[in-house]
Design an enzyme around this catalytic site. Structure first.
Site, mmCIF file in Angstrom:
data_model
loop_
_atom_site.group_PDB
_atom_site.id
_atom_site.type_symbol
_atom_site.label_atom_id
_atom_site.label_comp_id
_atom_site.label_asym_id
_atom_site.label_seq_id
_atom_site.Cartn_x
_atom_site.Cartn_y
_atom_site.Cartn_z
ATOM 1 N N CYS A 136 41.144 40.136 34.097
ATOM 2 C CA CYS A 136 41.122 41.597 33.966
ATOM 3 C C CYS A 136 40.852 41.996 32.523
ATOM 4 C CB CYS A 136 42.438 42.191 34.453
ATOM 5 S SG CYS A 136 42.518 43.990 34.323
ATOM 6 N N CYS A 139 42.885 45.019 31.366
ATOM 7 C CA CYS A 139 44.292 44.691 31.106
ATOM 8 C C CYS A 139 44.470 43.942 29.789
ATOM 9 C CB CYS A 139 44.852 43.830 32.234
ATOM 10 S SG CYS A 139 44.695 44.518 33.887
ATOM 11 N N ASP A 140 43.612 42.966 29.533
ATOM 12 C CA ASP A 140 43.853 42.017 28.447
ATOM 13 C C ASP A 140 42.793 41.997 27.354
ATOM 14 O OD1 ASP A 140 46.129 41.137 29.848
ATOM 15 O OD2 ASP A 140 44.912 39.771 31.054
#
Length: 319
Positions: A136, A139-140
């Protein structure tokens, strides 16, 4: 097996969609039973830091967020059972669910069993999940600011991840096993513009043979070009690898019961309520089992809320 008491509603899954559905159902006095499944907490349990959850501007880990959701659902008296459902019977009522440890019956079901990222299948992947391997970018990705990373995949997701990451990483190696991308033309055009800047380096007809690293995380990838006859592998230095080769919804046990498309459960949608209902009245679905596009914690929670409201209306119609 012990026969559990009959429940008005059972929620399958303990990710953001499942816990949100439990909170709303509990507040509606439906006394829900939540069955966690194998992966308690869902995909967020593998996320080290979350910075895009509204209201949490300070860093929070995935496990911390899921623990808070767990406690929130308990506050409103959600009954939580640690079991994994292995078969269901939705063609007659009450609905019947067979778990590894118990049997369950209910009047309504919310399916929020999630979807697992598809990985490369390398033995070295498990070692570096959460330590350099991610699925992701949203997300990261921020944690790789000004670093060199790699993305593997050739569809819309892989290119979208690459475009997003190009905003803050130093360099991206995009690795694809074929010569052509299976993505929308507009995305490919955007990608090629960035390739011209040399911020994205393409490795087509190539596969990742191994992932190398140390206690701190990923340090190198070994890749092989299928067009080259020699067996020599190219070693590239990266701080992270984003795997974008698709997702596998956890819906196998529902395939002979519910209508699906590519493994994702089809829901009613529309603008007149009952959005999350499946082809069987009383069976609702939320989260990654219905979503192959957004796949965010907040969108999963939103659909869990919708499923709880839809199921409440359904149960009220029975009385």
């Amino acid at each position: 097996m012990e026969l559990k008491n009959h429940k008005k509603i059972i929620i399958l899954g303990s990710g953001p969609a499942g816990y949100t559905a439990a909170i709303y159902s509990s507040r509606a006095n439906l006394n829900p039973l939540l069955i966690t499944g194998i992966n308690k907490g869902g995909q967020l349990m593998n996320t080290n830091e979350i910075e895009n959850w509204p209201g949490d501007f300070k860093k929070i880990t995935g496990p911390e967020l899921m623990n808070r959701m767990h406690e929130h659902s308990l506050k409103f008296k959600t009954e939580i059972v640690y079991d994994n459902i292995i078969s269901v019977e939705f063609k007659k009522k009450p609905f019947f669910l067979l778990g590894e440890y118990n049997k369950y019956t209910c009047d309504a079901v919310i399916i929020a069993t999630g979807a697992n990222p598809r990985y490369l299948g390398l033995s070295s992947e498990n070692k570096f999940k959460g330590k350099g391997i991610s699925t992701c970018a949203v997300c990261d990705g921020f944690f790789y600011k000004n670093k060199e990373i790699a993305v593997v995949g050739g569809g819309n997701t892989a290119i979208e991840e690459t475009l997003y990451l190009s905003n803050f990483v130093k360099k991206i190696y995009l690795i694809h096993r074929r010569n052509n991308f299976k993505a929308e033309k507009i995305l490919i055009d955007r990608l090629l513009k960035i390739v011209k800047t040399k911020k994205v380096i393409l490795h087509l007809n190539s596969t990742i043979e191994d992932i190398l690293g140390n206690n701190k995380g990923v340090t190198h990838l070994l890749i092989k070009n299928k067009n080259l006859k020699e067996k020599k592998k190219l070693k590239i230095a990266v701080s992270g690898l984003f795997v974008a080769i698709g997702y596998i919804p956890n819906t196998d046990i529902f395939t002979d019961q519910l209508k699906m498309k590519d493994g994702y459960i089809k829901i009613k949608k529309g603008t007149h309520g009952n959005y999350t209902q499946t082809n069987i009245p009383g069976v609702f679905a939320a989260g990654d089992v219905i979503d192959h596009v957004y796949r965010q914690a907040i969108t999963s929670s939103a659909s869990g809320c919708m499923a709880a409201l839809d199921s409440e209306r359904y149960l009220n119609s029975l009385s």
